[in-house]
Design a protein around this motif. Structure first.
Motif, mmCIF file in Angstrom:
data_model
loop_
_atom_site.group_PDB
_atom_site.id
_atom_site.type_symbol
_atom_site.label_atom_id
_atom_site.label_comp_id
_atom_site.label_asym_id
_atom_site.label_seq_id
_atom_site.Cartn_x
_atom_site.Cartn_y
_atom_site.Cartn_z
ATOM 1 N N ALA A 254 0.821 -1.214 0.000
ATOM 2 C CA ALA A 254 0.000 0.000 0.000
ATOM 3 C C ALA A 254 0.849 1.256 0.000
ATOM 4 C CB ALA A 254 -0.935 -0.007 1.207
ATOM 5 N N ARG A 255 1.918 1.272 0.784
ATOM 6 C CA ARG A 255 2.703 2.501 0.936
ATOM 7 C C ARG A 255 3.800 2.642 -0.106
ATOM 8 N NH1 ARG A 255 5.087 5.609 6.193
ATOM 9 N NH2 ARG A 255 6.752 6.726 5.128
ATOM 10 N N ASP A 256 4.556 1.564 -0.366
ATOM 11 C CA ASP A 256 5.787 1.704 -1.147
ATOM 12 C C ASP A 256 5.751 1.072 -2.539
ATOM 13 O OD1 ASP A 256 7.136 3.128 0.882
ATOM 14 O OD2 ASP A 256 7.538 1.262 1.950
ATOM 15 N N ILE A 257 4.716 0.283 -2.858
ATOM 16 C CA ILE A 257 4.660 -0.338 -4.181
ATOM 17 C C ILE A 257 3.491 0.219 -4.998
ATOM 18 C CG2 ILE A 257 4.351 -2.507 -5.446
ATOM 19 C CD1 ILE A 257 5.800 -3.931 -3.182
ATOM 20 N N LEU A 258 2.292 0.193 -4.432
ATOM 21 C CA LEU A 258 1.123 0.715 -5.138
ATOM 22 C C LEU A 258 0.848 2.183 -4.815
ATOM 23 C CD1 LEU A 258 -1.287 -2.351 -4.739
ATOM 24 C CD2 LEU A 258 0.285 -1.833 -6.612
ATOM 25 N N HIS A 259 1.434 2.681 -3.722
ATOM 26 C CA HIS A 259 1.334 4.101 -3.337
ATOM 27 C C HIS A 259 -0.125 4.559 -3.213
ATOM 28 C CE1 HIS A 259 5.642 4.340 -4.084
ATOM 29 N NE2 HIS A 259 5.427 3.804 -5.289
ATOM 30 N N VAL A 260 -0.900 3.851 -2.375
ATOM 31 C CA VAL A 260 -2.321 4.182 -2.226
ATOM 32 C C VAL A 260 -2.669 4.703 -0.838
ATOM 33 C CG1 VAL A 260 -3.094 2.628 -4.038
ATOM 34 C CG2 VAL A 260 -2.831 1.759 -1.696
ATOM 35 N N GLY A 261 -1.707 4.718 0.098
ATOM 36 C CA GLY A 261 -1.956 5.296 1.408
ATOM 37 C C GLY A 261 -2.860 4.448 2.288
ATOM 38 N N SER A 262 -3.295 5.046 3.424
ATOM 39 C CA SER A 262 -4.069 4.283 4.411
ATOM 40 C C SER A 262 -5.461 3.915 3.884
ATOM 41 C CB SER A 262 -4.208 5.083 5.707
ATOM 42 O OG SER A 262 -4.832 6.328 5.470
ATOM 43 N N GLU A 263 -6.073 4.776 3.074
ATOM 44 C CA GLU A 263 -7.402 4.451 2.548
ATOM 45 C C GLU A 263 -7.314 3.290 1.562
ATOM 46 O OE1 GLU A 263 -11.192 6.586 0.292
ATOM 47 O OE2 GLU A 263 -9.547 7.801 1.097
ATOM 48 N N GLY A 264 -6.321 3.324 0.667
ATOM 49 C CA GLY A 264 -6.122 2.198 -0.244
ATOM 50 C C GLY A 264 -5.746 0.936 0.502
ATOM 51 N N TYR A 265 -4.998 1.103 1.591
ATOM 52 C CA TYR A 265 -4.664 -0.040 2.443
ATOM 53 C C TYR A 265 -5.932 -0.679 2.980
ATOM 54 C CZ TYR A 265 -2.630 -2.501 6.484
ATOM 55 O OH TYR A 265 -2.269 -3.442 7.414
ATOM 56 N N GLY A 266 -6.908 0.144 3.366
ATOM 57 C CA GLY A 266 -8.180 -0.387 3.847
ATOM 58 C C GLY A 266 -8.891 -1.192 2.779
ATOM 59 N N HIS A 267 -8.880 -0.693 1.519
ATOM 60 C CA HIS A 267 -9.511 -1.433 0.417
ATOM 61 C C HIS A 267 -8.848 -2.798 0.219
ATOM 62 C CE1 HIS A 267 -11.994 1.905 -0.496
ATOM 63 N NE2 HIS A 267 -11.059 2.658 -1.069
ATOM 64 N N LEU A 268 -7.515 -2.803 0.203
ATOM 65 C CA LEU A 268 -6.803 -4.062 0.013
ATOM 66 C C LEU A 268 -7.039 -5.012 1.185
ATOM 67 C CD1 LEU A 268 -3.380 -2.685 -1.315
ATOM 68 C CD2 LEU A 268 -5.108 -3.906 -2.658
ATOM 69 N N ALA A 269 -7.054 -4.466 2.405
ATOM 70 C CA ALA A 269 -7.158 -5.301 3.596
ATOM 71 C C ALA A 269 -8.508 -5.995 3.707
ATOM 72 C CB ALA A 269 -6.900 -4.461 4.848
ATOM 73 N N ILE A 270 -9.577 -5.341 3.244
ATOM 74 C CA ILE A 270 -10.899 -5.960 3.385
ATOM 75 C C ILE A 270 -11.215 -6.922 2.253
ATOM 76 C CG2 ILE A 270 -11.774 -3.931 4.601
ATOM 77 C CD1 ILE A 270 -13.362 -3.233 2.087
ATOM 78 N N ALA A 271 -10.434 -6.889 1.168
ATOM 79 C CA ALA A 271 -10.756 -7.715 0.004
ATOM 80 C C ALA A 271 -10.788 -9.211 0.320
ATOM 81 C CB ALA A 271 -9.776 -7.421 -1.136
ATOM 82 N N PRO A 272 -9.782 -9.786 1.039
ATOM 83 C CA PRO A 272 -9.881 -11.218 1.350
ATOM 84 C C PRO A 272 -11.116 -11.545 2.177
ATOM 85 C CG PRO A 272 -7.650 -10.408 1.755
ATOM 86 C CD PRO A 272 -8.510 -9.211 1.530
ATOM 87 N N GLY A 273 -11.473 -10.661 3.097
ATOM 88 C CA GLY A 273 -12.647 -10.903 3.916
ATOM 89 C C GLY A 273 -13.938 -10.910 3.112
ATOM 90 N N ILE A 274 -13.999 -10.080 2.060
ATOM 91 C CA ILE A 274 -15.203 -10.061 1.216
ATOM 92 C C ILE A 274 -15.382 -11.420 0.534
ATOM 93 C CG2 ILE A 274 -16.204 -9.090 -0.883
ATOM 94 C CD1 ILE A 274 -14.979 -6.397 -0.082
ATOM 95 N N GLY A 275 -14.318 -11.921 -0.059
ATOM 96 C CA GLY A 275 -14.406 -13.228 -0.699
ATOM 97 C C GLY A 275 -14.742 -14.328 0.287
ATOM 98 N N ALA A 276 -14.145 -14.258 1.481
ATOM 99 C CA ALA A 276 -14.411 -15.279 2.491
ATOM 100 C C ALA A 276 -15.838 -15.196 3.012
ATOM 101 C CB ALA A 276 -13.415 -15.125 3.641
ATOM 102 N N ALA A 277 -16.333 -13.981 3.226
ATOM 103 C CA ALA A 277 -17.688 -13.820 3.764
ATOM 104 C C ALA A 277 -18.737 -14.312 2.778
ATOM 105 C CB ALA A 277 -17.936 -12.363 4.123
ATOM 106 N N VAL A 278 -18.557 -14.002 1.495
ATOM 107 C CA VAL A 278 -19.514 -14.473 0.484
ATOM 108 C C VAL A 278 -19.527 -16.003 0.454
ATOM 109 C CG1 VAL A 278 -19.982 -14.566 -1.988
ATOM 110 C CG2 VAL A 278 -19.362 -12.396 -0.927
#
Length: 434
Positions: A254-278
């Motif tokens: 999030a910080r050093d490769i994709l450069h998306v900051g804390s908000e983008g980090y939140g998007h990436l972090a919840i993605a596995p949970g979305i797939g798992a919850a469905v």
């Protein structure tokens, strides 16, 4: 007058409803707190360290949470089998409430530091070491065995929903005010505690007579070692996730490769949970019934492929890299949920109640080893070879491990359903002193 048929849905049992709410809130708070710990530790470290040095701090954070659980596992499983499991969860939730409140206060006052974060990480590890086996062993006491697979699926939905929203809340709340994110975790832990206080008396497992506590602790290891199907599912999940620890390096991406900051980090972090919850929600209505072993093996291979795909987003143009990364992580989470569902169902349905705490503690140890120890492995490996190579190599390793396990444990390939053995005889045999 003919008696009405027994309820066939777990939500019709008040104790289970309270358990579900409590687990959801506790998981919501836990994952929110854990994601903030990692993000805050990485940001503090980056003020004085290189990317490699800060990545190593992420590994140490994972290690700080894993070591207490590793050292306490024999004790915590025995405790869950000999004391009221409701009381254990209540005490640990109270401890987690105080720990998150302390971090909120320290962050608000401006004296939060890496040593304090590591100290709280150890406290979190200790609390999870005790509440994990108690949570896992308590669920079968709240519903009839006939509806237990549906209850496991619903519990998994609550867990994954807490994972999704917790990481989202953690990332977004931290972007608003870091102290507020910890305070929110404290409130949610408190709600979870109140929910667990609402659970009424439940059956307690019979205590083993005439056997030394140390021997009883060893019984859990002996049981898992002797049940090759349970052993195969637990260890496959352990080694596959241990190697493919893509989520551990999300702060770096999030910080050093994709450069998306804390908000983008939140998007990436919840993605596995979305797939798992469905996936978990699907299982709550349509539980898996056939070819469970082959489906688990296929899911772990898909997990490895999704990990590789996420690692390769570093080579994509920035305008599509994040979307591709989120998609890969959604698939990763869904595949992981299949593995979780198979493992939890086998452990719960194939284990006598008198040993569920000890077996659940071993299952939790492998989960924590694959997650927290996997974070340590990924952090240290990223410091040595770089985060991109660490993620891609981990996905390849998970696929290789799955192929090896399919050969080593034919019981897993041949597992057709979750039909348990006659655990009544097993319970009686466990009660007899050797």
């Amino acid at each position: 007058m003919t008696a009405s048929p027994p309820s066939r849905h777990p939500l019709q049992f008040p104790n289970f409803r309270a358990y579900l709410v409590g687990r959801f809130c506790a998981t919501l708070a836990q994952y929110s707190m854990m994601i903030i710990l990692a993000w805050q530790a990485y940001n503090i470290a980056r003020e004085t360290m290189t990317t490699a040095g800060a990545s190593a701090q992420l590994g140490l954070i994972g290690l700080a949470q894993f070591l207490p659980l590793f050292l306490l596992t024999p004790v915590t499983g025995w405790v869950a089998d000999h004391y009221d499991r409701r009381i254990i969860t209540r005490l640990t939730l109270a401890l987690l409430t105080m720990a998150s409140a302390l971090l909120a206060f320290a962050t608000y006052e401006g004296w939060v530091s890496l040593p304090l974060i590591f100290f709280i990480a150890v406290i979190v590890g200790i609390a999870r070491a005790f509440n994990g086996p108690a949570y896992g062993a308590l669920a079968p006491n709240l519903v009839p065995a006939a509806v237990l697979p549906n209850a496991i699926a619903l519990s998994s939905v609550a867990w994954q929903a807490g994972d999704i929203l917790g990481k989202a809340l953690g990332g977004y709340a931290y972007a608003m005010e870091p102290w507020f994110a910890y305070a929110l975790s404290a409130v949610l832990f408190g709600v979870g505690l109140v929910s667990m206080l609402m659970i009424g008396p439940v059956p307690q497992p019979p205590r083993q007579q005439g056997r030394h506590p140390i021997r009883q602790m060893i019984d859990g290891f002996t049981y898992v070692r002797g049940n090759r199907l349970v052993l195969a599912t637990i260890t496959l999940d352990l080694f596959a996730v241990l190697l493919a620890g893509a989520t551990a390096l999300l702060p770096v991406y999030a910080r050093d490769i994709l450069h998306v900051g804390s908000e983008g980090y939140g998007h990436l972090a919840i993605a596995p949970g979305i797939g798992a919850a469905v996936t978990a929600l699907w299982f709550s209505f349509r539980p898996m019934k056939s070819q469970v072993g082959l489906k688990m093996l296929g899911a772990v291979i898909l997990f490895g492929l999704a990990t590789i795909a996420f690692g390769c987003t570093a080579f994509l143009p920035r305008d599509i890299a994040v979307e591709a990364g989120v998609a890969a992580l959604v698939v990763l989470g869904g595949a992981d949920m299949v593995s979780v569902f198979v493992r939890q169902s086998l452990v719960q349905l194939h284990t006598p109640d008198a040993m569920r705490g000890r077996v659940s503690s071993l299952s939790q140890l492998t989960i924590s080893a694959s997650n927290e120890l996997g974070e340590a492995e990924s952090g240290f490996l990223a410091a040595m070879v770089g985060p991109i190579a660490a993620v891609i190599g981990g996905g390849v390793g998970a696929i290789i491990i799955t192929i090896i396990w399919a050969r080593l444990f034919p019981e897993l390939r041949l597992a057709r359903s979750f039909d348990p053995p006659d655990i009544g005889r097993a319970e009686n045999s466990q009660e007899k002193p050797s």
